[in-house]
Write an enzyme that holds these catalytic residues in place. Sequence first.
Site, short mmCIF file in Angstrom:
data_model
loop_
_atom_site.label_atom_id
_atom_site.label_comp_id
_atom_site.label_asym_id
_atom_site.label_seq_id
_atom_site.Cartn_x
_atom_site.Cartn_y
_atom_site.Cartn_z
N LYS A 127 0.87 -1.18 0.00
CA LYS A 127 0.00 0.00 0.00
C LYS A 127 0.90 1.23 0.00
O LYS A 127 2.04 1.17 0.47
CB LYS A 127 -0.87 0.02 1.27
CG LYS A 127 -1.94 -1.04 1.33
CD LYS A 127 -3.21 -0.53 0.66
CE LYS A 127 -4.31 -1.57 0.64
NZ LYS A 127 -4.83 -1.90 1.97
N HIS A 130 1.87 7.01 2.56
CA HIS A 130 1.41 8.34 2.18
C HIS A 130 1.56 9.37 3.30
O HIS A 130 2.02 9.03 4.40
CB HIS A 130 -0.04 8.28 1.69
CG HIS A 130 -0.99 7.71 2.69
ND1 HIS A 130 -1.49 8.44 3.73
CD2 HIS A 130 -1.52 6.46 2.82
CE1 HIS A 130 -2.29 7.66 4.46
NE2 HIS A 130 -2.33 6.47 3.93
N HIS A 133 0.88 8.78 6.94
CA HIS A 133 1.78 7.97 7.77
C HIS A 133 2.82 8.81 8.49
O HIS A 133 3.57 8.30 9.31
CB HIS A 133 2.50 6.93 6.92
CG HIS A 133 1.61 5.82 6.45
ND1 HIS A 133 1.30 5.65 5.13
CD2 HIS A 133 0.95 4.86 7.13
CE1 HIS A 133 0.50 4.61 5.00
NE2 HIS A 133 0.26 4.11 6.20
N1 ARG Z 1 -0.80 -1.43 9.95
C1 ARG Z 1 -1.78 -0.69 10.68
C2 ARG Z 1 -2.38 0.38 9.79
O1 ARG Z 1 -1.74 0.81 8.84
C3 ARG Z 1 -1.24 -0.05 11.92
C4 ARG Z 1 -0.68 -0.99 12.92
C5 ARG Z 1 -0.69 -0.42 14.29
N2 ARG Z 1 -0.08 -1.24 15.26
C6 ARG Z 1 -0.68 -2.26 15.89
N3 ARG Z 1 0.04 -2.95 16.73
N4 ARG Z 1 -1.92 -2.55 15.71
O2 ARG Z 1 -3.48 0.84 10.08
#
Ligand code: ARG
Length: 566
Positions: A127, A130, A133
């Site tokens: 993905k 962007h 982030h």
């Molecule tokens: N990958 C997730 C996202 O982009 C965020 C992860 C956050 N960390 C976690 N331990 N849940 O939304």
Amino acid sequence: MLDFKVKVIDLLQEEIDALSREEISALIEIPPSYDLGDYAFPVFRLSKVFRKAPNIIAEELVGKLGQNEYFEKIENKGPYVNFFINRAKLVETVVEEVRAKADNYGATDVGQGRTVIVEYSSPNIAKPFHIGHIRTTVIGNALYKIYKFLGFNTIAINHLGDYGTQFGMLISAYKKWGDREVIEQDPINELLKLYVRFNKEADEDESLRDEARYWFKELENNNEEAYALWEWIREISLKEFNKVYDMLNIKFDSYAGESFYSDKMPRVIEELKEKDLLKESEGAYIVDLEEYDMPPALIQKSDGSTLYITRDIAAAIYRKEHYDFYKNIYVVASQQNLHFKQWFKVLELMGYEWAKDCIHVPFGMVSLEDGTLSTRKGRVVFLEDVLKKAVAGIMEIMEERNPDLENKEEVAKQVGIGAVVFQELFNQRIKDYVFSWDKVLSFEGETGPYVQYTHARANSLLERGSFNIADDVDYGLLLSEDEINIIRLIYDFPKVVIDAMEKYEPFYITRQVVEIAKAFNKFYNSSQIIVEDEELKKARLMLTYMVKNTIKIGLGLLGIEAPNKM
Ligand code: ARG
């Protein structure tokens, strides 16, 4: 470093038996303006004990406190006892501390022997990385640096979103329409295209969803082909993300993302069953959280596959066992508040007392002035492009301001990227903010370039004046209002760092460095620093050095560089 507040407490404690040190400490206030002193102690709490009017108590207290070396004046204003720090003593204290600790000014060992995990950034592979982030990435990096500075054993984890049913879709899509070479040219955009196309076609043809589920199952079963494709997608995605991390100068100690926990979940599910927390619901397994006013946590779907939340639970347990953390911090957007509340509760129900040491540090949204941000509709603004644009913008400004500068490109990078990071960390994290190009690229006002420029100016003064840190300084020469204001801000800096750590708020540091830069520029505009009088010059250069040093440390904690020339 000498703590004047502790001296206030010492003095008061000697005269007041009715209150403990902690109680006295909690009552001490910082007056709204320095005319009322540096600390004020309200005596209302004592009126019951002494059975006198507060004004009288304050007056008598002042009489008893008498003279001492730390305060040049102690007086009462109504029911308050006001303490005025002895300025020469303050100057001496700060200068000696800065001299002794130099680049480590403000560092302590409060964290010794404790491990803190800061999990941040954690994008989803395949993905776009962007502009949205930027927040977790930059706030997390600052917290990481702050904890490290305070002596914690600090672990930066990038919990990559590299697992889940969407990879079943990607594998299916790739097998149908993918072209390896095309994808390798522009991985994220091409993978995104495949993903979007798959979703669109699946809306027409439901069987595609079954296929995707099949491939995700195969991935979970370690099917060789599925695994190889997934691994490749992860690798090319990380390569893209690393471009941004390199620009930001960010490194992680671990990239153990969601996939890392795929083999650690069965155990968690067993444990949940044993502890009688799992409920079956139409073939799926949930933890009921109704009692806590939350929707149930879906742990396993009816087809046997696990979820985001399952992996978070498994990850926390793994981290406790593997790192024995003192704190396990998650820098994740406030949209996920409920998710974190749910699974923190599940850990608690499992009987893990350390669930309380898992901390969600949420933050608000960033948007762009023209309203673009959403990943849907393809209007993606890549973070890499934002950073590049900032560097190009600063480069243009520098061509005008200082065309002969050496390493112009390097400096433009430090300033351009620093400018973006600075703006990001300027406000309380929970607030939403609008990303503003005008502000980012400004050398005036409360901006990164302004602070960096002040640092460079201080540096050039030190060079021109041949500053030597070992030179003796007559503290009595730094007592003007402007000078004392700077010294106070520097004196407060170590406390500000502690506050930033305790409240998970890097912006305290951002504000403090801006204040230091402003105070220094005020002084610089009204007084010459490199003067004839040797003693005066030495004193003012020492002040300049303290400013430069504190700004550099502060920016460093925020993940921003401080070039010596710009
Ligand atoms: N990958 C997730 C996202 O982009 C965020 C992860 C956050 N960390 C976690 N331990 N849940 O939304």
